[in-house]
Design a protein around this motif. Structure first.
Motif, short mmCIF file in Angstrom:
data_model
loop_
_atom_site.label_atom_id
_atom_site.label_comp_id
_atom_site.label_asym_id
_atom_site.label_seq_id
_atom_site.Cartn_x
_atom_site.Cartn_y
_atom_site.Cartn_z
N LYS A 77 0.82 -1.22 0.00
CA LYS A 77 0.00 0.00 0.00
C LYS A 77 0.85 1.26 0.00
CE LYS A 77 -4.22 -1.97 1.90
NZ LYS A 77 -5.48 -1.69 2.64
N HIS A 105 -1.77 2.75 -16.02
CA HIS A 105 -2.20 3.28 -14.72
C HIS A 105 -1.16 3.03 -13.65
CE1 HIS A 105 -5.53 4.48 -11.84
NE2 HIS A 105 -5.52 5.40 -12.77
N LEU A 118 -11.35 -8.09 -8.19
CA LEU A 118 -10.94 -6.90 -7.45
C LEU A 118 -10.17 -5.94 -8.35
CD1 LEU A 118 -9.80 -8.21 -3.93
CD2 LEU A 118 -12.04 -7.38 -4.66
N HIS A 119 -9.79 -6.41 -9.54
CA HIS A 119 -9.00 -5.59 -10.48
C HIS A 119 -9.81 -5.42 -11.77
CE1 HIS A 119 -5.60 -3.79 -12.34
NE2 HIS A 119 -4.85 -4.85 -12.58
N LYS A 174 -21.34 -5.12 5.09
CA LYS A 174 -20.45 -6.17 4.57
C LYS A 174 -21.16 -7.53 4.59
CE LYS A 174 -16.11 -3.92 5.99
NZ LYS A 174 -16.56 -2.58 6.20
N ARG A 189 -19.58 -6.09 -1.72
CA ARG A 189 -18.99 -4.76 -1.96
C ARG A 189 -19.67 -4.15 -3.16
NH1 ARG A 189 -12.55 -4.30 -1.03
NH2 ARG A 189 -12.65 -4.60 1.22
N LEU A 190 -19.71 -2.83 -3.22
CA LEU A 190 -20.21 -2.18 -4.43
C LEU A 190 -19.10 -2.27 -5.47
CD1 LEU A 190 -22.08 1.08 -3.36
CD2 LEU A 190 -22.98 -1.22 -3.71
N GLY A 233 -16.90 -1.70 -8.64
CA GLY A 233 -16.70 -0.47 -9.38
C GLY A 233 -16.55 0.74 -8.48
N PHE A 234 -16.58 0.48 -7.16
CA PHE A 234 -16.38 1.57 -6.19
C PHE A 234 -15.07 1.38 -5.43
CE2 PHE A 234 -19.39 4.84 -4.75
CZ PHE A 234 -20.35 4.74 -5.75
N HIS A 236 -10.84 2.65 -4.60
CA HIS A 236 -9.58 2.54 -5.34
C HIS A 236 -8.42 2.67 -4.36
CE1 HIS A 236 -6.48 3.27 -8.37
NE2 HIS A 236 -7.33 2.74 -9.22
N ARG A 237 -7.35 1.92 -4.62
CA ARG A 237 -6.21 1.97 -3.74
C ARG A 237 -5.55 3.35 -3.76
NH1 ARG A 237 -2.85 -1.92 -2.22
NH2 ARG A 237 -4.71 -2.89 -1.38
N ARG A 281 -11.03 8.94 -14.90
CA ARG A 281 -11.51 8.11 -16.03
C ARG A 281 -13.01 7.84 -15.87
NH1 ARG A 281 -7.54 3.30 -14.81
NH2 ARG A 281 -8.49 3.78 -12.78
N TYR A 312 -20.48 6.18 5.35
CA TYR A 312 -19.59 5.02 5.22
C TYR A 312 -18.67 5.21 4.02
CZ TYR A 312 -18.06 0.26 4.13
OH TYR A 312 -17.29 -0.86 3.83
N ASN A 346 -14.92 4.00 -9.71
CA ASN A 346 -13.64 3.91 -10.42
C ASN A 346 -13.87 3.62 -11.89
OD1 ASN A 346 -13.86 1.00 -10.79
ND2 ASN A 346 -13.43 0.83 -8.60
N ARG A 392 -5.13 -1.97 -21.92
CA ARG A 392 -3.95 -1.88 -21.03
C ARG A 392 -2.68 -2.41 -21.67
NH1 ARG A 392 -3.99 -0.93 -15.69
NH2 ARG A 392 -5.35 0.70 -16.45
#
Ligand code: SDX
Length: 392
Positions: free
Chosen positions: A12, A194, A228-229, A260, A265-266, A268-269, A271-272, A280, A317, A326, A353
């Motif tokens: 991180k 990215h 997750l990606h 939870k 999880r939502l 598309g919501f 980002h690290r 974008r 939240y 994202n 990409r």
């Protein structure tokens, strides 16, 4: 800390490399390709030019662009034997698994692209992969639909050629719809690089062992597949469809995410890096509205997505955790409007990409980065003696 090792789960706060390619400012939601703001690039450039910019560091002159485009067109075909590999996959196979396998298999048919050491050899391998990869992506689309493959057409530019390889139907006149080509071009630009995301870090890690470019990119495809990606763009549409089938009650799903429930999880919501709007996502959200209007398409998923964004961004939240939409939140709505099946969404992300992966791999090799080998903080059993089976 133990000794000299700092534990940083998920890297991180770890700078893994020095790079000149892409700059992100997560707090202010800014993204630059080689110093150019993504908003200007998305508005004024095209995907082929962005490939050149990422690979070579500057916007091309007319001559440089034509030479680059010609270098890609030189490889605008794939060995017939590769088709036999495609044929053995069941139609039900996920396109990302097919794509990573075919990309690695490319090595067998292009051996000279494996051990590349000079900048010139890397640039040639890059143009080869850029050309052939668009075929492999189109192949996965045709496989999913049970259609025979189309060969490349050098009279078209890169995005038009990909579009035709996907959508041209046998015995039918084919016309390039400028709205569709423009939408594809913009989406591919927005996904082009990215900095050190999960799949790019994978390409660099594998390449740091001096593994060939094609095999390194194949590993990146597998990393991108994860929900997750890059796999999130498929998961977002599946989530929006679920909410639609459940009466469109977005508040209920915002609550599920906050609590939870079942690790929901939502998609598309969040980002690290971005703790503000993903620039974008802002561009794609507007493009989704424009493209659906231009194509005369009504998609309930867009309305639900916009409601979900509004309700979530009014909720403590999400606000306190700085969770914003994202790049994956709205992109699937455009892909769907273009007639691309949900399982193909992450393949579209991979096609976008690819120039980023290649540019980062090339930079890692030209910088002579050392082989990646992180350490750990060990917390297992202390030293002890072996016990014979008879004594256990
Ligand atoms: C991409 O890195 C890149 O640049 C990637 C990418 C690229 O271009 O290459 O931008 C592309 O991968 C975009 C991300 C696509 N993935 C998703 O949309 C999946 C949903 N998002 C999350 O899983 C998450 O937000 C991540 C994976 C994107 C980021 O995860 P982090 O940084 O590890 O954050 P975290 O999991 O530690 O979450 C921090 C908190 C947690 O709650 P608390 O422990 O504080 O109570 O935020 C919560 C999380 O539960 N949280 C979410 C959430 N994302 C994080 N809660 C609900 N919904 C979400 N989406």
């Amino acid at each position: 800390q133990t000794g000299l090792i700092t534990l940083d789960l998920g890297y991180k706060n770890t700078g893994a490399t020095l790079s000149d390619i892409t700059y992100l400012d997560g707090d202010n939601g800014e993204l630059y390709y080689r110093g150019y703001p993504i908003e200007q690039i998305a508005e004024k450039s095209n995907f082929s030019e962005v490939m050149y910019l990422l690979l070579h560091g500057e916007l091309p002159t007319q001559d440089q662009f034509l030479k680059f485009e010609g270098g890609i067109k030189k490889y605008n075909y794939v060995a017939d034997e590769m088709k036999k590999i495609l044929d053995v996959f069941p139609r039900s196979a996920h396109p990302m698994g097919v794509l990573s396998s075919l990309t690695s298999a490319l090595t067998a048919f292009n051996p000279k692209a494996v051990n590349v050491n000079s900048k010139e050899e890397m640039d040639e391998a890059a143009e080869m992969l850029l050309a052939k990869f668009s075929h492999l992506c189109a192949w996965t689309y045709r496989k999913k639909l049970g259609l025979s493959i189309n060969h490349g057409d050098n009279n078209l530019n890169y995005v038009e050629n990909f579009y035709k390889m996907c959508f041209r139907r046998p015995n039918m006149d084919f016309e390039l719809d400028p709205v569709v080509v423009g939408a594809l071009d913009k989406l591919l630009i927005l996904h082009a690089d990215h900095e050190q995301n999960c799949s790019t870090s994978t390409v660099r890690m594998v390449g740091s062992a001096h593994t060939g470019l094609f095999a390194s990119v194949s590993a990146g495809i597998s990393a991108l597949w994860g929900p997750l990606h890059g796999g999130a763009n498929q998961a977002v549409i599946e989530m929006l469809e679920m909410i639609e089938q459940d009466g469109g009650d977005v508040a209920k799903y915002v609550e599920k995410a906050k609590n939870k429930d079942d690790n929901f999880r939502l998609m598309g919501f969040g980002h690290r890096v971005y703790k503000n709007f993903d620039p974008r996502a802002t561009i794609i959200k507007k493009a989704a509205d424009d493209i659906l209007t231009a194509l005369g398409i009504e998609d309930k998923a867009l309305d639900i997505a916009m409601q979900l964004e509004r309700v979530a961004l009014e909720d403590e939240y999400f606000v306190s955790r700085k969770l914003y939409p994202n790049v994956d939140f709205y992109s699937g709505i455009i892909y769907r409007a273009l007639g691309i099946p949900t399982e193909m969404f992450t393949v579209m992300f991979a096609l976008g990409r690819l120039p980023g992966w290649i540019s980062q791999w090339k930079e890692m090799r030209l910088h002579n980065d050392p082989i990646g080998r992180p350490r750990q903080v060990y917390q297992g059993a202390q030293k002890r003696d072996y016990v014979d089976l008879s004594a256990r």
